[in-house]
Design an enzyme around this catalytic site. Structure first.
Site, PDB file in Angstrom:
ATOM      1  N   GLY A  58      47.010  60.699 -14.823  1.00  0.00           N
ATOM      2  CA  GLY A  58      45.933  59.974 -15.229  1.00  0.00           C
ATOM      3  C   GLY A  58      44.613  60.519 -14.636  1.00  0.00           C
ATOM      4  O   GLY A  58      44.612  60.798 -13.380  1.00  0.00           O
ATOM      5  N   ARG A 103      44.379  71.095 -15.394  1.00  0.00           N
ATOM      6  CA  ARG A 103      44.511  70.180 -16.681  1.00  0.00           C
ATOM      7  C   ARG A 103      42.999  70.253 -17.218  1.00  0.00           C
ATOM      8  O   ARG A 103      42.225  69.972 -16.447  1.00  0.00           O
ATOM      9  CB  ARG A 103      44.945  68.957 -16.372  1.00  0.00           C
ATOM     10  N   ASP A 251      39.924  60.025 -20.285  1.00  0.00           N
ATOM     11  CA  ASP A 251      39.878  61.155 -19.730  1.00  0.00           C
ATOM     12  C   ASP A 251      38.612  62.171 -19.393  1.00  0.00           C
ATOM     13  O   ASP A 251      38.551  62.693 -18.612  1.00  0.00           O
ATOM     14  CB  ASP A 251      41.208  62.344 -20.397  1.00  0.00           C
TER      15      ASP A 251
END
Lengths: 349, 349
Positions: A58, A103, A251
């Site tokens: 998340g 990420r 995101d």
């Protein structure tokens, strides 16, 4: 995470991440909903592993995880170089950059780590322990601000939720994905408090099934009615008039409003448009990346093919079949009815 | 199926169903791709169970399975009433009606069983064994015609496949879903024969994963390149220009062209339209139900919630979460570029 200690589970509240004196406590989201297990992360290296393997996931939560990872690094290196702040900072920066690379799509991770770096560059003292405290303070501020932002998103967002709304959400943009309360699910929570007749449809969100595993679990904890669907059922559900609005997290949001979010979001946005259903994005302002003009510039993480091919330790296809596995997609701003941030609703063009 | 015998697997050709002297041989499609197991169905009752549990599936194949089930019933009752054709017919009709009720959406099942009933109503002899032979002949004709129709669909369909096409298909409309060769995959097979540079994307097709389990397996047998995607990735794939056409099968087509097919088909049709990608349906004319004007009249089977909640003997969500599980959806004719039947391409309005 081999060395990560297991600590007692506390089922009374959903908190996915917290900073403790002796480590960072993570709710292991890979094991939910079958096992409610908290693990203690003891080093920046363990935190990197936890982010990559999606023990914590998340966008806002991995921002916090990155900041907490920097704290773990600072604690370690402050012990090694108690009186040598420059050496300590250099070592922390190595860890910080490795954390930032875990990420690529969610911008909150870079944003949080940049805040931690700023604390280091602004630091003028010569005691590493003091730097460490300053970093802890900043990381905790990132956490606290995120929680407050989610609550504000809920307050603003509930205004766009119709009476007895049927709300479709994708992936998990909930307490589990943030410091707590959630973004898309923050709106759901706030709406449910004033209107307990709302109902949520959670799309399962292949390949990692965050909708099925996390969103249903999180809503069930609070008695918010939720029905699970396979991702490919959304259009048919919309066609039957069963969806009043779609709300998802984000995101990364480009300057023009293009929004990267979990794979399948773009699909839902197109389907919502085809059925004239409002489509909202809920995200803290830390998700907005003003350095890029459009979604074309957002790097999309491709994850391992095995995430598609394997479910529950068994393959769903024959050996040797290639799988495509983009973790995110980009929804153009023109498909988004509005972006709900802590500052209010931004109507997209 | 407890009594169904296991017989040796023959991996050299994909044939999902065949009529033998002592039963009906089915390739157990629930166990694919991990196990290639053929089972022998000995009675109409076992056949009903095989259809309901999707050991045999795919609209044309369940039509054939229904006809073969009637043969099994006839063989049984011809023994019981060798010289009493009316009693034999009455008993067969009970089984035939039960077979017809197993799955409501695919019209081929009703169509095939109606053909079998017509043989009975046209029969004028007084030896049950002769009736039995006539029914066997009709059932085998249904099988043979289906195979020929699939090959004709392939011949016609390959004309609409562009050079080096990237073809997205959903569920399994292949040899496994028909007497052989397939409808949508019949087009793929025929196209591949003249252009080995084509490439297929198979959407996994939750909840039963026919795309992941069956389509990839079937294409792999023949060396046709195939990549697996999760259902929610199709839109993003289209956005990147990776899909030149979509082709799917059908369970029932209304007079106006509205098409019921596996859940998720309507979604793909909308997404294809949004990206200006041609969307084709491939089906034998037995799939067209001229008795209904539009798709609104097609009954949509809802299957058990556990099909969504469970994968590989483990749940993907907490206990007590309701799941929505429509097995099919209806794609309006205006989203369909053309319907490919054994008689050629029908352009939809």
């Amino acid at each position: 995470m081999g060395s990560a200690a297991t600590i007692a589970a506390s089922p009374s509240q959903v908190q996915a991440i917290s900073l403790a004196n002796d480590g960072v406590v993570l709710l292991d989201q890979v094991r939910l909903p079958h096992e409610l297990r908290y693990i203690k992360i003891m080093s920046a290296d363990e935190m990197r592993h936890a982010i990559v393997t999606m023990v914590v996931r998340g966008a806002p939560a991995i921002g916090i995880a990155g900041a907490f990872g920097v704290v773990l690094s600072a604690r370690e290196h402050a012990k090694a170089y108690p009186d040598n702040v420059p050496a300590c900072v250099l070592s922390i920066l190595v860890d910080a950059d490795l954390l930032a690379q875990t990420r690529p799509t969610a911008v909150n991770l870079q944003w949080a780590i940049n805040r931690m770096k700023r604390v280091m560059s602004d630091f003028t003292g010569d005691v590493a322990e003091t730097l460490c405290k300053a970093l802890e303070q900043e990381a905790q501020a990132i956490f606290d601000e995120d929680l407050a932002m989610c609550e504000a998103i809920g307050r603003h967002g509930k205004e766009v939720v119709p009476k007895s709304a049927q709300i479709l959400t994708h992936c998990n943009a909930g307490a589990l994905a943030t410091a707590g309360y959630g973004t898309a699910l923050g709106v759901v929570r706030a709406a449910f408090q004033v209107d307990p007749t709302i109902h949520v449809y959670a799309s399962e969100t292949r390949p990692r099934l965050q909708g099925a595993r996390l969103t249903t679990w999180e809503l069930q904890q609070e008695g918010i009615p939720v029905t699970l669907i396979a991702d490919n059922m959304a259009a048919w559900l919309m066609k039957q008039g069963q969806v009043d609005m779609v709300i998802v997290g984000a995101d990364r949001i480009a300057k023009n409003g293009d929004t990267a979010n979990k794979i399948g979001t773009y699909s839902l946005a197109l389907l919502a448009r085809a059925h004239n259903i409002p489509f909202y994005v809920a995200a803290p302002s830390s998700t907005i990346d003003l350095s890029i003009e459009t979604g074309d510039e957002i790097p999309i993480e491709t994850r391992h093919a095995d995430e598609v091919a394997w479910i529950h330790d068994e393959t769903i296809c024959p050996e040797g079949i290639p799988c495509y596995n983009p973790a995110f997609d980009v929804t153009p701003a023109e498909l988004i009815t509005g972006i709900i941030t802590e500052n209010g609703l931004i109507k997209t063009p």
